[in-house]
Scaffold this active site. Structure first.
Site, mmCIF file in Angstrom:
data_model
loop_
_atom_site.group_PDB
_atom_site.id
_atom_site.type_symbol
_atom_site.label_atom_id
_atom_site.label_comp_id
_atom_site.label_asym_id
_atom_site.label_seq_id
_atom_site.Cartn_x
_atom_site.Cartn_y
_atom_site.Cartn_z
ATOM 1 N N ASP A 1 15.320 -98.596 77.656
ATOM 2 C CA ASP A 1 15.861 -98.832 78.989
ATOM 3 C C ASP A 1 14.704 -98.833 79.989
ATOM 4 O OD1 ASP A 1 17.874 -99.191 80.907
ATOM 5 O OD2 ASP A 1 17.981 -97.048 81.303
ATOM 6 N N ASP B 1 15.037 -98.329 83.938
ATOM 7 C CA ASP B 1 15.199 -97.297 84.965
ATOM 8 C C ASP B 1 15.522 -95.959 84.316
ATOM 9 O OD1 ASP B 1 14.892 -98.998 87.305
ATOM 10 O OD2 ASP B 1 16.800 -99.888 86.709
ATOM 11 N N LYS C 1 25.313 -103.088 78.173
ATOM 12 C CA LYS C 1 25.534 -101.731 77.666
ATOM 13 C C LYS C 1 26.733 -101.095 78.359
ATOM 14 C CE LYS C 1 21.408 -100.630 78.982
ATOM 15 N NZ LYS C 1 20.211 -99.876 79.353
ATOM 16 N N ASP D 1 18.079 -92.981 79.011
ATOM 17 C CA ASP D 1 18.299 -91.740 79.771
ATOM 18 C C ASP D 1 19.777 -91.446 79.971
ATOM 19 O OD1 ASP D 1 18.529 -93.974 81.605
ATOM 20 O OD2 ASP D 1 18.513 -92.499 83.238
#
Length: 262
Positions: free
Chosen positions: A11, A13, A182, A207
């Protein structure tokens, strides 16, 4: 037999950058992957920007990521629609990242009897466009959305994002969208196909348990949860599934990308 080379999906961010600032260790990790020829893709549910735009934004933080190593929900959506109905048509609510991706697979963008209504993220959602989308769906257009994220970040606080506007359109039209990004494992599968990689030797670093880890798990990947974004130390305990590994940040992987699980 020689050990298989790992493929990395990660990912953006919360893993590599946070509020447009480099997360320590991210530059070293990408340099190591590039230097060893390890295949990788940076994934994002953000459909606003093209890979070229995102590359420029990442460069400003100190990360050098090639355009071809960036995979967005807009690209995954375009790939999905091209597979489903090649040369089709769509009424699009979104920015350049989405419209460019659809143009590149040969889609016609129109508000006259389109095959699909495609909803992405934009900072200027128009009541007129939303109303048009609702009416086209009522008339038979199929409803697709790039991702289900309900909110997006800004310096002033949360912003309504694709998931929230999709809920509005669903409520008004009576038709639920199909979300491509996602946590749909289709996003992972399209990334694997892009790299020609196999799920058994691919890991997903994220995250968020509800999107990154879930989509990685459902696509058959190994998963790594980092603590530099949404998740805290006890986050994984609140879910009925677990990541393969939990680390503080991607800095913990530097020097061991060939053996991320020891």
């Amino acid at each position: 037999m020689p050990e298989a080379t790992w493929t990395y999906l990660m990912d953006m961010d919360g893993v590599l950058v946070h509020e447009e600032h480099l997360i320590p260790g991210a530059d070293e990790l990408l340099a190591e992957l590039t230097g060893t020829g390890t295949p990788f893709l940076v994934l994002t549910n953000n459909s606003i920007y093209t890979p070229r735009d995102l590359r420029a934004r990442l460069l400003r933080t100190g990360l050098d990521v090639p355009e071809e190593s960036i995979w967005t929900s807009a690209l995954a959506t375009a790939k999905f629609l091209d597979d489903q109905r090649p040369g089709g048509s769509a009424f699009v609510i979104g920015e350049a990242g989405l419209t460019t991706a659809l143009h590149e697979v040969g889609y016609i963008l129109t508000d006259r009897d389109p095959d699909y209504v495609v909803l992405g993220e934009t900072r200027t959602y128009s009541f007129t466009s939303i109303t048009r989308a609702i009416r086209l769906i009522e008339q038979g257009a199929r409803f697709i959305a790039t991702n289900p994220d309900a909110t997006g970040p800004s310096r002033e606080g949360s912003l309504p994002a694709t998931g929230s506007v999709a809920a509005l359109i669903q409520q008004a039209s009576g038709h639920a969208p199909y979300f491509v990004g996602k946590p749909n494992p289709l996003m992972m599968r399209s990334a694997l196909n892009r790299l020609g990689a196999h799920s058994e030797t691919t890991l997903m670093i994220g995250d968020r348990m509800d999107t990154d880890v879930r989509s990685g798990l459902e696509a058959g990947l190994k998963t790594i949860l980092v603590m530099t974004g949404i998740s805290a130390a006890d986050t994984a305990e609140h879910f009925p599934y677990r990541p393969s590994r939990v680390i503080d940040s991607v800095a913990a992987l530097v020097g061991s990308t060939d053996k991320p699980f020891g």
